[in-house]
Design a protein around this motif. Structure first.
Motif, short mmCIF file in Angstrom:
data_model
loop_
_atom_site.label_atom_id
_atom_site.label_comp_id
_atom_site.label_asym_id
_atom_site.label_seq_id
_atom_site.Cartn_x
_atom_site.Cartn_y
_atom_site.Cartn_z
N ARG A 20 36.42 42.76 46.45
CA ARG A 20 35.24 42.28 45.73
C ARG A 20 35.33 40.79 45.41
O ARG A 20 34.33 40.16 45.09
CB ARG A 20 35.07 43.07 44.44
N PHE A 21 36.52 40.23 45.48
CA PHE A 21 36.72 38.83 45.10
C PHE A 21 36.83 37.91 46.30
O PHE A 21 37.11 36.73 46.15
CB PHE A 21 37.97 38.71 44.22
N ILE A 22 36.59 38.44 47.49
CA ILE A 22 36.73 37.67 48.72
C ILE A 22 35.39 37.03 49.09
O ILE A 22 34.37 37.70 49.15
CB ILE A 22 37.21 38.56 49.88
N ASP A 23 35.44 35.75 49.35
CA ASP A 23 34.31 35.02 49.91
C ASP A 23 34.73 34.66 51.33
O ASP A 23 35.34 33.61 51.56
CB ASP A 23 34.02 33.78 49.06
N ARG A 24 34.46 35.56 52.27
CA ARG A 24 34.91 35.37 53.65
C ARG A 24 34.27 34.14 54.28
O ARG A 24 34.90 33.44 55.07
CB ARG A 24 34.60 36.61 54.48
N GLU A 25 33.02 33.89 53.94
CA GLU A 25 32.30 32.76 54.53
C GLU A 25 32.99 31.43 54.24
O GLU A 25 33.07 30.55 55.09
CB GLU A 25 30.87 32.73 54.01
N ASN A 26 33.51 31.29 53.01
CA ASN A 26 34.15 30.05 52.61
C ASN A 26 35.68 30.13 52.58
O ASN A 26 36.34 29.16 52.21
CB ASN A 26 33.63 29.62 51.23
N GLY A 27 36.24 31.29 52.94
CA GLY A 27 37.69 31.44 52.98
C GLY A 27 38.35 31.33 51.62
O GLY A 27 39.43 30.74 51.50
N VAL A 28 37.69 31.92 50.61
CA VAL A 28 38.19 31.79 49.23
C VAL A 28 38.29 33.16 48.59
O VAL A 28 37.44 34.03 48.78
CB VAL A 28 37.23 30.92 48.38
N ILE A 29 39.34 33.34 47.83
CA ILE A 29 39.47 34.50 46.95
C ILE A 29 39.52 33.93 45.54
O ILE A 29 40.36 33.08 45.24
CB ILE A 29 40.71 35.33 47.27
N ARG A 30 38.59 34.40 44.68
CA ARG A 30 38.46 33.86 43.33
C ARG A 30 38.70 34.95 42.28
O ARG A 30 38.22 36.07 42.44
CB ARG A 30 37.06 33.30 43.12
N HIS A 31 39.37 34.56 41.21
CA HIS A 31 39.53 35.47 40.07
C HIS A 31 40.02 34.66 38.89
O HIS A 31 40.60 33.59 39.05
CB HIS A 31 40.52 36.58 40.39
N LEU A 32 39.80 35.17 37.70
CA LEU A 32 40.23 34.42 36.53
C LEU A 32 41.66 34.73 36.10
O LEU A 32 42.18 34.07 35.20
CB LEU A 32 39.26 34.60 35.36
N LEU A 33 42.35 35.65 36.76
CA LEU A 33 43.74 35.89 36.42
C LEU A 33 44.66 34.76 36.85
O LEU A 33 45.75 34.61 36.32
CB LEU A 33 44.25 37.20 37.03
N GLY A 34 44.23 33.97 37.82
CA GLY A 34 45.04 32.84 38.23
C GLY A 34 46.39 33.25 38.75
O GLY A 34 46.51 34.17 39.56
N ASP A 35 47.44 32.58 38.27
CA ASP A 35 48.78 32.85 38.79
C ASP A 35 49.54 33.86 37.94
O ASP A 35 50.76 33.97 38.02
CB ASP A 35 49.58 31.56 38.95
N PHE A 36 48.82 34.63 37.14
CA PHE A 36 49.44 35.66 36.31
C PHE A 36 49.98 36.78 37.20
O PHE A 36 49.24 37.33 38.02
CB PHE A 36 48.43 36.23 35.32
N PRO A 37 51.24 37.16 37.07
CA PRO A 37 51.82 38.23 37.90
C PRO A 37 51.53 39.61 37.32
O PRO A 37 52.26 40.13 36.50
CB PRO A 37 53.31 37.92 37.87
N ALA A 38 50.45 40.20 37.76
CA ALA A 38 50.02 41.50 37.23
C ALA A 38 50.58 42.66 38.06
O ALA A 38 50.93 42.50 39.22
CB ALA A 38 48.49 41.58 37.23
N GLY A 39 50.64 43.82 37.43
CA GLY A 39 51.02 45.04 38.13
C GLY A 39 49.79 45.67 38.77
O GLY A 39 48.75 45.79 38.14
N TRP A 40 49.91 46.06 40.04
CA TRP A 40 48.81 46.59 40.82
C TRP A 40 49.15 47.98 41.35
O TRP A 40 50.32 48.33 41.51
CB TRP A 40 48.55 45.69 42.03
#
Length: 160
Positions: A20-40
């Motif tokens: 859901r956070f992928i902008d394929r057209e512009n080659g960008v993945i955006r999110h507000l977590l930044g460089d926070f190392p979260a558990g997935w």
């Protein structure tokens, strides 16, 4: 008080939401977590644990099962996507205001989106302690290994 048994599954972040956070057209993945190392965790792993709890409710009755099988930041995930798929994405950290605006633009309800953005902003600042924790009960519960980010990216390469 009802006597009903319960098992609580407690996942952190869902790998499946990454697309859901992928902008394929512009080659960008955006999110507000930044460089926070979260558990997935992958949704299929949550489903496997839920199925095990349903099949053997006595074994899991009264438990809260934490589910976070791979800890990575968005920049680390983007690097893996590039390495595995060969697609050259970059990561952009969103500020809370931009994240909220993006959600509203996609049709989210402000009353639901604003608290979610505030919560993720707190996570990004390390104010929600368990979000860095890893909890991988997969092998002991399902007999199968957890899905890690490289596995997930390979399985969903077309989405990236």
């Amino acid at each position: 008080a009802s006597g009903m048994g319960f098992t609580i599954l407690h996942p952190n972040l869902f790998m499946d939401n990454m697309v859901r956070f992928i902008d394929r057209e512009n080659g960008v993945i955006r999110h507000l977590l930044g460089d926070f190392p979260a558990g997935w965790i992958a949704a299929k792993d949550i489903a496997r644990v839920a199925a095990a709890a349903i099949r053997d409710p006595g074994r899991f009755r009264g438990q809260t099962i934490a589910l976070a099988t791979d800890r990575r930041s968005f920049p680390q995930i983007v690097a893996l996507v590039k390495e595995i798929t060969g697609r050259d994405y970059r990561f952009e950290k969103l500020e809370p205001e931009a994240a909220l605006a993006a959600m509203l633009e996609k049709g989210a309800d402000r009353e639901q989106a604003a608290p979610l953005v505030a919560y993720f902003h707190k996570i990004s600042k390390g104010e929600v302690p368990y979000f860095t924790d890893l909890a991988d009960p997969m092998a002991g519960i399902t007999g199968q290994p957890a899905t890690l980010w490289p596995d997930f990216i390979r399985e969903h390469a077309a989405a990236f």
